[in-house]
Motif scaffolding. Structure first.
Motif, PDB file in Angstrom:
ATOM      1  N   LEU A 178       0.813  -1.211   0.000  1.00  0.00           N
ATOM      2  CA  LEU A 178       0.000   0.000   0.000  1.00  0.00           C
ATOM      3  C   LEU A 178       0.853   1.270   0.000  1.00  0.00           C
ATOM      4  CD1 LEU A 178      -2.659  -1.172   2.617  1.00  0.00           C
ATOM      5  CD2 LEU A 178      -2.825  -1.230   0.125  1.00  0.00           C
ATOM      6  N   ILE A 179       1.876   1.314  -0.815  1.00  0.00           N
ATOM      7  CA  ILE A 179       2.743   2.494  -0.884  1.00  0.00           C
ATOM      8  C   ILE A 179       1.988   3.652  -1.509  1.00  0.00           C
ATOM      9  CG2 ILE A 179       4.825   3.452  -1.940  1.00  0.00           C
ATOM     10  CD1 ILE A 179       6.056   0.658  -1.689  1.00  0.00           C
ATOM     11  N   ASP A 180       1.992   4.755  -0.839  1.00  0.00           N
ATOM     12  CA  ASP A 180       1.349   5.964  -1.339  1.00  0.00           C
ATOM     13  C   ASP A 180       2.239   6.576  -2.420  1.00  0.00           C
ATOM     14  OD1 ASP A 180       0.245   8.447  -1.786  1.00  0.00           O
ATOM     15  OD2 ASP A 180       0.103   8.987   0.327  1.00  0.00           O
ATOM     16  N   PRO A 181       1.771   6.663  -3.668  1.00  0.00           N
ATOM     17  CA  PRO A 181       2.604   7.205  -4.755  1.00  0.00           C
ATOM     18  C   PRO A 181       3.098   8.629  -4.512  1.00  0.00           C
ATOM     19  CG  PRO A 181       0.583   6.245  -5.624  1.00  0.00           C
ATOM     20  CD  PRO A 181       0.462   6.245  -4.131  1.00  0.00           C
ATOM     21  N   SER A 182       2.379   9.397  -3.704  1.00  0.00           N
ATOM     22  CA  SER A 182       2.814  10.773  -3.447  1.00  0.00           C
ATOM     23  C   SER A 182       4.135  10.822  -2.673  1.00  0.00           C
ATOM     24  CB  SER A 182       1.728  11.555  -2.702  1.00  0.00           C
ATOM     25  OG  SER A 182       1.573  11.053  -1.388  1.00  0.00           O
ATOM     26  N   TYR A 183       4.485   9.737  -1.972  1.00  0.00           N
ATOM     27  CA  TYR A 183       5.764   9.691  -1.276  1.00  0.00           C
ATOM     28  C   TYR A 183       6.944   9.812  -2.237  1.00  0.00           C
ATOM     29  CZ  TYR A 183       3.980   8.284   3.334  1.00  0.00           C
ATOM     30  OH  TYR A 183       3.365   8.241   4.552  1.00  0.00           O
ATOM     31  N   LEU A 184       6.760   9.368  -3.475  1.00  0.00           N
ATOM     32  CA  LEU A 184       7.851   9.412  -4.438  1.00  0.00           C
ATOM     33  C   LEU A 184       8.156  10.818  -4.940  1.00  0.00           C
ATOM     34  CD1 LEU A 184       7.196   6.332  -6.742  1.00  0.00           C
ATOM     35  CD2 LEU A 184       9.029   6.627  -5.079  1.00  0.00           C
ATOM     36  N   LEU A 185       7.157  11.667  -5.012  1.00  0.00           N
ATOM     37  CA  LEU A 185       7.329  12.986  -5.623  1.00  0.00           C
ATOM     38  C   LEU A 185       8.446  13.778  -4.958  1.00  0.00           C
ATOM     39  CD1 LEU A 185       3.605  13.986  -6.161  1.00  0.00           C
ATOM     40  CD2 LEU A 185       5.195  12.962  -7.803  1.00  0.00           C
ATOM     41  N   GLY A 186       9.296  14.385  -5.792  1.00  0.00           N
ATOM     42  CA  GLY A 186      10.414  15.174  -5.297  1.00  0.00           C
ATOM     43  C   GLY A 186      11.740  14.551  -5.667  1.00  0.00           C
ATOM     44  N   LYS A 187      12.789  15.098  -5.076  1.00  0.00           N
ATOM     45  CA  LYS A 187      14.155  14.659  -5.396  1.00  0.00           C
ATOM     46  C   LYS A 187      14.706  13.791  -4.272  1.00  0.00           C
ATOM     47  CE  LYS A 187      18.622  16.408  -6.911  1.00  0.00           C
ATOM     48  NZ  LYS A 187      19.368  17.602  -7.333  1.00  0.00           N
ATOM     49  N   TRP A 188      15.343  12.674  -4.663  1.00  0.00           N
ATOM     50  CA  TRP A 188      15.925  11.720  -3.741  1.00  0.00           C
ATOM     51  C   TRP A 188      17.414  11.582  -4.027  1.00  0.00           C
ATOM     52  CZ3 TRP A 188      12.945   9.473   0.042  1.00  0.00           C
ATOM     53  CH2 TRP A 188      11.564   9.631  -0.091  1.00  0.00           C
ATOM     54  N   LYS A 189      18.246  11.658  -3.000  1.00  0.00           N
ATOM     55  CA  LYS A 189      19.700  11.558  -3.118  1.00  0.00           C
ATOM     56  C   LYS A 189      20.174  10.241  -2.508  1.00  0.00           C
ATOM     57  CE  LYS A 189      24.073  13.094  -3.281  1.00  0.00           C
ATOM     58  NZ  LYS A 189      24.808  12.017  -3.823  1.00  0.00           N
ATOM     59  N   LEU A 190      21.032   9.551  -3.241  1.00  0.00           N
ATOM     60  CA  LEU A 190      21.597   8.298  -2.747  1.00  0.00           C
ATOM     61  C   LEU A 190      22.469   8.555  -1.521  1.00  0.00           C
ATOM     62  CD1 LEU A 190      22.069   5.212  -3.401  1.00  0.00           C
ATOM     63  CD2 LEU A 190      24.169   5.973  -4.524  1.00  0.00           C
ATOM     64  N   THR A 191      22.274   7.761  -0.489  1.00  0.00           N
ATOM     65  CA  THR A 191      23.125   7.862   0.698  1.00  0.00           C
ATOM     66  C   THR A 191      24.011   6.634   0.853  1.00  0.00           C
ATOM     67  OG1 THR A 191      21.406   6.912   2.115  1.00  0.00           O
ATOM     68  CG2 THR A 191      21.524   9.326   1.972  1.00  0.00           C
ATOM     69  N   LYS A 192      23.543   5.485   0.330  1.00  0.00           N
ATOM     70  CA  LYS A 192      24.319   4.251   0.455  1.00  0.00           C
ATOM     71  C   LYS A 192      23.868   3.270  -0.626  1.00  0.00           C
ATOM     72  CE  LYS A 192      25.128   0.454   3.690  1.00  0.00           C
ATOM     73  NZ  LYS A 192      24.728  -0.124   4.972  1.00  0.00           N
ATOM     74  N   SER A 193      24.837   2.619  -1.244  1.00  0.00           N
ATOM     75  CA  SER A 193      24.549   1.573  -2.223  1.00  0.00           C
ATOM     76  C   SER A 193      25.349   0.341  -1.840  1.00  0.00           C
ATOM     77  CB  SER A 193      24.921   2.026  -3.638  1.00  0.00           C
ATOM     78  OG  SER A 193      24.816   0.937  -4.533  1.00  0.00           O
ATOM     79  N   GLU A 194      24.668  -0.674  -1.329  1.00  0.00           N
ATOM     80  CA  GLU A 194      25.353  -1.882  -0.896  1.00  0.00           C
ATOM     81  C   GLU A 194      26.086  -2.554  -2.060  1.00  0.00           C
ATOM     82  OE1 GLU A 194      22.156  -4.053   0.910  1.00  0.00           O
ATOM     83  OE2 GLU A 194      22.399  -3.017   2.831  1.00  0.00           O
ATOM     84  N   ALA A 195      25.488  -2.557  -3.251  1.00  0.00           N
ATOM     85  CA  ALA A 195      26.118  -3.197  -4.410  1.00  0.00           C
ATOM     86  C   ALA A 195      27.439  -2.516  -4.757  1.00  0.00           C
ATOM     87  CB  ALA A 195      25.185  -3.174  -5.606  1.00  0.00           C
TER      88      ALA A 195
END
Length: 141
Positions: A13-30
Motif C-alpha cells: 500500500l505504498i502511497d505514490p505521493s511519497y515518491l514525488l520530489g528529489k531523492w539523493k543516494l546515501t548508500k549503495s550496498e552493491a
C-alpha cells in the motif's frame, strides 16, 4: 501466518505521493560490495583506480527526481567516466517501481522495500524476476 500478513500489507500500500520530489543516494550496498570483491582486488592498480573513479562518481551524484509521471535521474557513463542525466516515465504498481528510459527501449524494475516521507530503500528486480540482495538507500532532498 498473521505476522507475515502484517509485514506484507504495508508494503503493498505504498502511497505514490511519497515518491514525488528529489531523492539523493546515501548508500549503495552493491557499489560498496564491488570494491571489496575478489574480482576487484584481483585487478591491476589501473583497473582498480578506473573502477573506483566510476564507482565514486555514482555514489556521490546519484539522484532520482519524480514529477507526476516523469522521472529524471543521474547515471554514470563508464566509457566517458562522467555523470549523465537521464529521463523517462515511471509507474508505481503496489511495491514495484517501473522506470521507462526515455532514450532507450529499456525498462528498469525496482522493489520499494521501505519508503516514507524522508527515506527510501530500493532493490533492483532483474529481468529473470530475482530481487537483488543489495539495497540502495535514499533521502529526500
Amino acid at each position: 501466518m498473521i505476522k507475515l500478513l502484517i509485514y506484507i500489507i504495508p508494503i503493498l500500500l505504498i502511497d505514490p505521493s511519497y515518491l514525488l520530489g528529489k531523492w539523493k543516494l546515501t548508500k549503495s550496498e552493491a557499489h560498496l560490495n564491488l570494491i571489496v570483491s575478489e574480482a576487484f582486488l584481483a585487478g591491476t592498480k589501473e583497473q582498480q583506480d578506473k573502477l573506483s573513479k566510476i564507482n565514486n562518481l555514482y555514489l556521490n551524484n546519484a539522484t532520482y527526481t519524480f514529477k507526476e509521471d516523469s522521472i529524471f535521474w543521474t547515471d554514470v557513463s563508464p566509457s566517458k567516466e562522467v555523470v549523465i542525466e537521464k529521463y523517462g516515465k515511471y509507474i508505481l504498481k503496489k511495491d514495484t517501481l517501473f522506470v521507462f528510459d526515455g532514450e532507450k527501449f529499456k525498462t528498469y524494475k525496482f522493489l520499494l522495500k521501505e519508503i516514507n516521507s524522508n527515506e527510501m530503500e530500493m532493490r533492483i528486480i532483474f529481468s529473470n524476476g530475482d530481487i537483488a540482495r543489495s539495497a540502495s538507500y535514499f533521502i529526500r532532498q
